[in-house]
Design a protein around this motif. Structure first.
Motif, PDB file in Angstrom:
ATOM      1  N   ALA A 112       0.830  -1.207   0.000  1.00 26.80           N
ATOM      2  CA  ALA A 112       0.000   0.000   0.000  1.00 26.80           C
ATOM      3  C   ALA A 112       0.861   1.253   0.000  1.00 26.80           C
ATOM      4  N   LEU A 113       1.950   1.240   0.790  1.00 28.48           N
ATOM      5  CA  LEU A 113       2.845   2.400   0.812  1.00 28.48           C
ATOM      6  C   LEU A 113       3.465   2.643  -0.562  1.00 28.48           C
ATOM      7  N   TRP A 114       3.803   1.572  -1.230  1.00 32.18           N
ATOM      8  CA  TRP A 114       4.393   1.676  -2.572  1.00 32.18           C
ATOM      9  C   TRP A 114       3.423   2.341  -3.552  1.00 32.18           C
ATOM     10  N   ILE A 115       2.195   1.837  -3.625  1.00 30.26           N
ATOM     11  CA  ILE A 115       1.229   2.358  -4.591  1.00 30.26           C
ATOM     12  C   ILE A 115       0.915   3.822  -4.301  1.00 30.26           C
ATOM     13  N   ILE A 116       0.638   4.142  -3.038  1.00 27.86           N
ATOM     14  CA  ILE A 116       0.238   5.511  -2.683  1.00 27.86           C
ATOM     15  C   ILE A 116       1.395   6.491  -2.865  1.00 27.86           C
ATOM     16  N   SER A 117       2.564   6.137  -2.361  1.00 29.87           N
ATOM     17  CA  SER A 117       3.692   7.075  -2.403  1.00 29.87           C
ATOM     18  C   SER A 117       4.186   7.312  -3.823  1.00 29.87           C
ATOM     19  N   TRP A 118       4.202   6.273  -4.632  1.00 28.31           N
ATOM     20  CA  TRP A 118       4.662   6.466  -6.007  1.00 28.31           C
ATOM     21  C   TRP A 118       3.638   7.251  -6.817  1.00 28.31           C
ATOM     22  N   ALA A 119       2.375   7.119  -6.484  1.00 32.43           N
ATOM     23  CA  ALA A 119       1.348   7.851  -7.218  1.00 32.43           C
ATOM     24  C   ALA A 119       1.271   9.314  -6.798  1.00 32.43           C
ATOM     25  N   ILE A 120       1.569   9.614  -5.530  1.00 34.71           N
ATOM     26  CA  ILE A 120       1.411  10.979  -5.011  1.00 34.71           C
ATOM     27  C   ILE A 120       2.741  11.686  -4.819  1.00 34.71           C
ATOM     28  N   LEU A 121       3.659  11.058  -4.097  1.00 34.88           N
ATOM     29  CA  LEU A 121       4.867  11.758  -3.655  1.00 34.88           C
ATOM     30  C   LEU A 121       5.926  11.888  -4.744  1.00 34.88           C
ATOM     31  N   LEU A 122       6.109  10.881  -5.567  1.00 27.74           N
ATOM     32  CA  LEU A 122       7.142  10.984  -6.595  1.00 27.74           C
ATOM     33  C   LEU A 122       6.877  12.139  -7.562  1.00 27.74           C
ATOM     34  N   PRO A 123       5.662  12.297  -8.089  1.00 30.51           N
ATOM     35  CA  PRO A 123       5.421  13.460  -8.946  1.00 30.51           C
ATOM     36  C   PRO A 123       5.568  14.790  -8.203  1.00 30.51           C
ATOM     37  N   LEU A 124       5.116  14.842  -6.946  1.00 27.65           N
ATOM     38  CA  LEU A 124       5.167  16.092  -6.199  1.00 27.65           C
ATOM     39  C   LEU A 124       6.600  16.562  -5.937  1.00 27.65           C
ATOM     40  N   THR A 125       7.501  15.623  -5.693  1.00 28.97           N
ATOM     41  CA  THR A 125       8.878  16.020  -5.385  1.00 28.97           C
ATOM     42  C   THR A 125       9.722  16.271  -6.622  1.00 28.97           C
ATOM     43  N   SER A 126       9.307  15.772  -7.769  1.00 29.13           N
ATOM     44  CA  SER A 126      10.143  15.882  -8.967  1.00 29.13           C
ATOM     45  C   SER A 126       9.608  16.837 -10.019  1.00 29.13           C
ATOM     46  N   ALA A 127       8.299  16.982 -10.142  1.00 34.64           N
ATOM     47  CA  ALA A 127       7.707  17.790 -11.210  1.00 34.64           C
ATOM     48  C   ALA A 127       7.736  19.275 -10.848  1.00 34.64           C
ATOM     49  N   GLY A 128       8.424  20.071 -11.668  1.00 37.01           N
ATOM     50  CA  GLY A 128       8.442  21.520 -11.470  1.00 37.01           C
ATOM     51  C   GLY A 128       9.152  21.971 -10.227  1.00 37.01           C
ATOM     52  N   SER A 129      10.006  21.151  -9.676  1.00 37.55           N
ATOM     53  CA  SER A 129      10.755  21.515  -8.474  1.00 37.55           C
ATOM     54  C   SER A 129      12.171  20.991  -8.594  1.00 37.55           C
ATOM     55  N   HIS A 130      13.126  21.856  -8.226  1.00 43.09           N
ATOM     56  CA  HIS A 130      14.530  21.463  -8.331  1.00 43.09           C
ATOM     57  C   HIS A 130      15.337  22.228  -7.307  1.00 43.09           C
ATOM     58  N   VAL A 131      16.026  21.540  -6.444  1.00 46.41           N
ATOM     59  CA  VAL A 131      16.822  22.152  -5.388  1.00 46.41           C
ATOM     60  C   VAL A 131      18.285  21.863  -5.638  1.00 46.41           C
ATOM     61  N   GLY A 132      19.096  22.927  -5.723  1.00 48.28           N
ATOM     62  CA  GLY A 132      20.536  22.766  -5.876  1.00 48.28           C
ATOM     63  C   GLY A 132      20.901  21.949  -7.091  1.00 48.28           C
ATOM     64  N   MET A 142      12.362  13.942  -0.494  1.00 50.61           N
ATOM     65  CA  MET A 142      11.659  15.070   0.112  1.00 50.61           C
ATOM     66  C   MET A 142      12.495  16.347   0.059  1.00 50.61           C
ATOM     67  N   GLY A 143      13.813  16.202  -0.002  1.00 46.73           N
ATOM     68  CA  GLY A 143      14.691  17.363  -0.041  1.00 46.73           C
ATOM     69  C   GLY A 143      14.704  18.084  -1.361  1.00 46.73           C
ATOM     70  N   ASN A 144      13.965  17.596  -2.365  1.00 43.45           N
ATOM     71  CA  ASN A 144      13.954  18.248  -3.672  1.00 43.45           C
ATOM     72  C   ASN A 144      12.803  19.243  -3.828  1.00 43.45           C
ATOM     73  N   VAL A 145      12.034  19.474  -2.774  1.00 40.84           N
ATOM     74  CA  VAL A 145      10.949  20.454  -2.825  1.00 40.84           C
ATOM     75  C   VAL A 145      11.530  21.848  -2.618  1.00 40.84           C
ATOM     76  N   GLN A 146      11.311  22.736  -3.603  1.00 41.48           N
ATOM     77  CA  GLN A 146      11.872  24.084  -3.545  1.00 41.48           C
ATOM     78  C   GLN A 146      11.284  24.883  -2.381  1.00 41.48           C
ATOM     79  N   PRO A 147      12.056  25.853  -1.862  1.00 40.13           N
ATOM     80  CA  PRO A 147      11.541  26.682  -0.753  1.00 40.13           C
ATOM     81  C   PRO A 147      10.241  27.406  -1.081  1.00 40.13           C
ATOM     82  N   ASP A 148      10.021  27.770  -2.358  1.00 37.52           N
ATOM     83  CA  ASP A 148       8.785  28.470  -2.705  1.00 37.52           C
ATOM     84  C   ASP A 148       7.623  27.516  -2.990  1.00 37.52           C
ATOM     85  N   LYS A 149       7.849  26.217  -2.818  1.00 42.96           N
ATOM     86  CA  LYS A 149       6.799  25.214  -3.069  1.00 42.96           C
ATOM     87  C   LYS A 149       6.576  24.313  -1.853  1.00 42.96           C
TER      88      LYS A 149
END
Length: 797
Positions: A112-132, A142-149
């Motif tokens: 369940a963690l695999w299905i939910i996290s890959w469907a929600i968290l992977l796009p949120l941390t990678s799409a349109g966000s880039h840190v350093g 989780m560290g790839n979420v920009q300060p303005d997001k």
């Protein structure tokens, strides 16, 4: 500018090396896993002694039907998948059953963690966000979420709550199942009909109660009455004598077999035995290690040694029987610390009486008769720990745990060094004098920082259980199962500290060092960004455990090599050949459970921080679940006497809560440390809500312990049996109760191969005349002196 540019390049190399190390590990282990499956498929039908030894054992109670029967060569994965967990319970007891149930529970949780996290968290941390300089794997942390997001952290908060309550649901469901199956197991006919189910062990018995008459008087009010009582007073030498006798039997079997093989090769006639081969009979020296001392005939010496041990044991047995009903005065004697105590085995007619006795307060003095164990088999007992004073045991426990703590503390150095090795590129970017590391090829760096550290960690960790088990024995635990339970706790503590926390801290801090040196005021932000990057090591570690661990468990490289090595070098006597060909291996729960509870902790901690780990953990637990179903039905045979009825499972559940606590504390820290583009703690509300979840987790664990805890050990009155029902299994009772349980009588039977010259029959007669029981059944020797076993040993139980 050049210096800043050089630092940026170094960080890019760190990110690339992290990904390359993971990909190198994944590729290599995937190749190993696929190769192991192929080799297993080809070799399994031809090496039944390795891969299905329990399909060919000679005792019906231990035999299992072939895995695939007459089906095709490629059918085994389907057969393995279709194995019912209940078959594990039938073949290997409750401890084995609840172990595979634990693996199944973790596979279900991480699915369940695999299905939910890959469907929600992977796009949120990678799409349109880039840190350093985050790239590749680091984009999905989780560290790839920009300060303005940082508003996206609400999704991480939501997943943490959902994941936690999903774990709650599975824990509640499995604990209900644990209690139900445990009670069914304890009240099953096969269990209730054994003497073990009715036997109660109490240690710290003072001299005034160290005889059966006084103990019968003490327990006279319990229903059903007492079948028998045996105390260990004055029997401290018995285990050593029994070990000495078994060593002499092994020596006798080896000497006779060697003598018969030599005679067969020389083709000597039986009528010339004494005159032509007397000088060629096996001999040895009786000094230490056999290097000096008087030289003796091995066969004659062993027969004399066995007869001596039998006489000693018989004499102690007679003395114990004479003393059986003597009543000693109930005097306190000297001070408490000078009291000599013993242990007592009390077998009740009613099983429920044994459980009631284990819950009763037996003595009016502190610590005396306070250590009580129910459902005890004498085969599970650590005899040397029975007669220790209870105050001495308390001191031993303090020393034991102090030594465990010291071991955990001083093991920090090698563990931290391995963590630093996993961050070699970061070191190169931090220290100019290590700039030569940048010249190492990427694939080599991937091996040095990705594959090598987990392998070194696994190798170093192999030494730890030996030390911790010795400390558990030193603590004075009276049964092997109690030793394993103590070891499970110690080893898990050690694993969490060294295989997780220290590795996390060392890897995370090293990854953050370049930025910290350039901008010391950015410590909170950099830690929030860089600590998730420590997950790369654990991604690698999980892949290594999931793929290589499963491949080794399937292919059994170690046992495969040892089988042929032992058969060639050690397979001389019938007993040794039978043990190699038909003997089943066993596992130690005290070390096996922590390996997988640590994997569960790592997966839970990084389930939101680095969601990629959820898919890997799900695959690992899914594979291990089906692998251990197979191993515990067809390969491993756990001693039934040491089965605790599943007591390891609640402790494993407790380890899951450790993972939840660390996960929630880490998430709260990351939320509180996060800063937006205005350097404002925008995620503090999420941190507060995680703190609330931490409190709820503590309350839920307390509820689980409070509701199910009393049912972990005792048997409730609603499941009580009657004395009449118990006595219905009289055959086992009479056989097991003829002798004191500490006295292993009758003597094991010496097993010789029957040869073509008739010399074995003569040797058996001579040994029998010397007071040694011998047998020639199920073993033969050919004209070349080679032994063939056609059945089990004559004294096989």
């Amino acid at each position: 500018m050049s210096q800043a540019h050089g630092g940026r390049v170094g960080e890019e190399q760190v990110d690339t090396a992290s990904t390359s190390s993971f990909l190198a590990t994944l590729s290599l282990n995937a190749i190993v896993f696929v190769a192991a499956i192929g080799l297993f498929t080809v070799t399994r039908p031809h090496l039944k002694s390795i891969y299905e030894p329990r399909a060919s054992v000679h005792l019906d109670s231990k035999r299992a039907a072939p895995l695939t029967g007459s089906r095709s060569l490629l059918y085994w994965p389907i057969a393995m998948y279709n194995i019912d967990c209940r078959l594990v319970l039938d073949k290997n007891g409750a401890d084995a059953y609840f172990f595979v149930r634990f693996l199944r529970m973790k596979a279900r949780i991480f699915f369940a963690l695999w299905i939910i996290s890959w469907a929600i968290l992977l796009p949120l941390t990678s799409a349109g966000s880039h840190v350093g300089t985050n790239s590749q794997l680091d984009r999905f942390t989780m560290g790839n979420v920009q300060p303005d997001k940082l508003v996206r952290y609400w999704a991480h908060l939501m997943c943490t709550w959902i994941f936690t309550f999903w774990v709650f649901h599975n824990v509640w469901r499995e604990m209900q199942h644990f209690i139900l199956i445990r009670q069914e197991y304890l009240t099953s006919p096969s269990r209730t009909g054994s003497i073990q189910a009715h036997t109660f062990l109490v240690t710290g018995v003072p001299a005034s109660y160290s005889n059966p008459a006084a103990l019968r008087e003490l327990f006279k009010d319990l229903s059903g009455g007492i079948l028998n009582i045996w105390t260990t007073s004055g029997l401290e030498l018995i285990p050593n004598i029994a070990h000495r006798r078994m060593a002499a039997i092994t020596k006798l079997e080896a000497a006779v077999t060697k003598f018969l093989a030599m005679a067969a090769r020389e083709n000597a006639g039986s009528g010339q035995l004494e005159t032509t081969t007397k000088s060629q009979r096996p001999s040895h020296r009786v000094g230490i290690f056999g290097f000096w001392g008087k030289k003796v005939d091995s066969i004659e010496w062993a027969c004399s040694e066995i007869a001596t041990c039998n006489r000693l044991l018989a004499q102690i047995s007679r003395d114990s029987a004479d003393d059986h009903f003597k009543t000693r005065p109930r005097t306190a004697g000297g001070g408490i610390l000078s009291w000599k105590t013993c242990a007592a085995f009390i077998t009740f007619n009613s099983r429920i009486s044994a459980h009631m006795a284990s819950k009763a307060l037996l003595h009016h003095k502190p610590y005396l008769m306070s250590a009580k164990y129910v459902d005890v088999s004498w085969k599970d007992v650590v005899w040397n720990n029975l007669n220790q004073n209870p105050y001495e045991l308390k001191l031993r426990m303090l020393v034991s745990y102090a030594a465990t703590t010291a071991l955990i503390i001083f093991w920090t150095v090698p563990a931290a060094s391995i963590g630093l090795a996993s961050s070699l590129p970061s070191l190169a970017a931090t220290a100019p004098w290590l700039s030569w590391i940048d010249m190492i090829p990427t694939w080599v760096m991937g091996f040095l920082s990705g594959i090598l550290p987990p392998v070194l960690l696994a190798a170093v960790m192999m030494l730890v259980p030996l030390s911790l088990r010795s400390l558990a024995v030193f603590e004075g635990k009276p049964t092997q199962s109690a030793v394993e339970l103590s070891l499970m706790t110690r080893f898990f503590m050690f694993q969490v500290v060294h295989s997780f926390l220290i590795i996390t801290v060392s890897s995370g801090i090293v990854a953050a060092l370049p930025g910290l040196l350039r901008a010391p005021t950015s410590v909170p932000t950099l830690l929030a960004q860089r600590l998730p990057q420590a997950s790369t090591f654990f991604l690698t570690f999980t892949v290594l455990r999931g793929l290589s661990g499963a491949a080794n468990g399937l292919l059994q490289i170690g046992p495969l090599i040892l089988y042929h090595t032992k058969l060639f070098m050690l397979g001389s006597t019938p007993r040794s050949i039978y043990a190699i060909k038909y003997g089943s291996r066993s596992v130690q729960w005290g070390t096996l459970f922590p390996d997988f509870t640590l994997l569960a902790v790592i997966g839970l901690v990084y389930s939101v921080i680095s969601p990629i780990i959820n898919g890997i953990a799900c695959f690992a637990f899914f594979v291990f679940y089906h692998l251990y179903k197979y191993l515990l039905v067809w390969q491993f045979a756990q001693p039934r006497g040491s089965d605790s009825g599943g007591q390891f499972f609640p402790r494993a559940v407790g380890h899951i809560f450790v993972g939840l606590y660390i996960h929630q504390i880490c998430m709260a820290g990351l939320f509180f440390l996060a800063r937006d583009e205005r350097n404002y703690p925008a995620s503090a509300p999420q941190g507060v809500l995680i703190s609330v979840l931490l409190v709820l987790t503590i309350l839920f664990q307390h509820f689980i312990n409070d509701s199910f805890g009393p049912l972990h050990h005792g048997l409730p009155l609603t499941l009580a049996d009657s004395p009449r029902e118990t006595h219905g299994s009289g055959e086992n009772w009479s056989r097991e109760n003829d002798f004191h349980p500490i006295i292993p009588t009758p003597s094991p039977i010496a097993w010789f191969p029957n040869d073509l010259l008739g010399l074995a029959l003569m040797q058996a007669k001579n040994c029998h005349d010397a007071g040694v029981n011998c047998s020639l059944q199920n073993a033969e020797m050919n004209a070349k002196g080679r032994v063939k076993v056609t059945g089990p040993p004559p004294d096989l139980e």
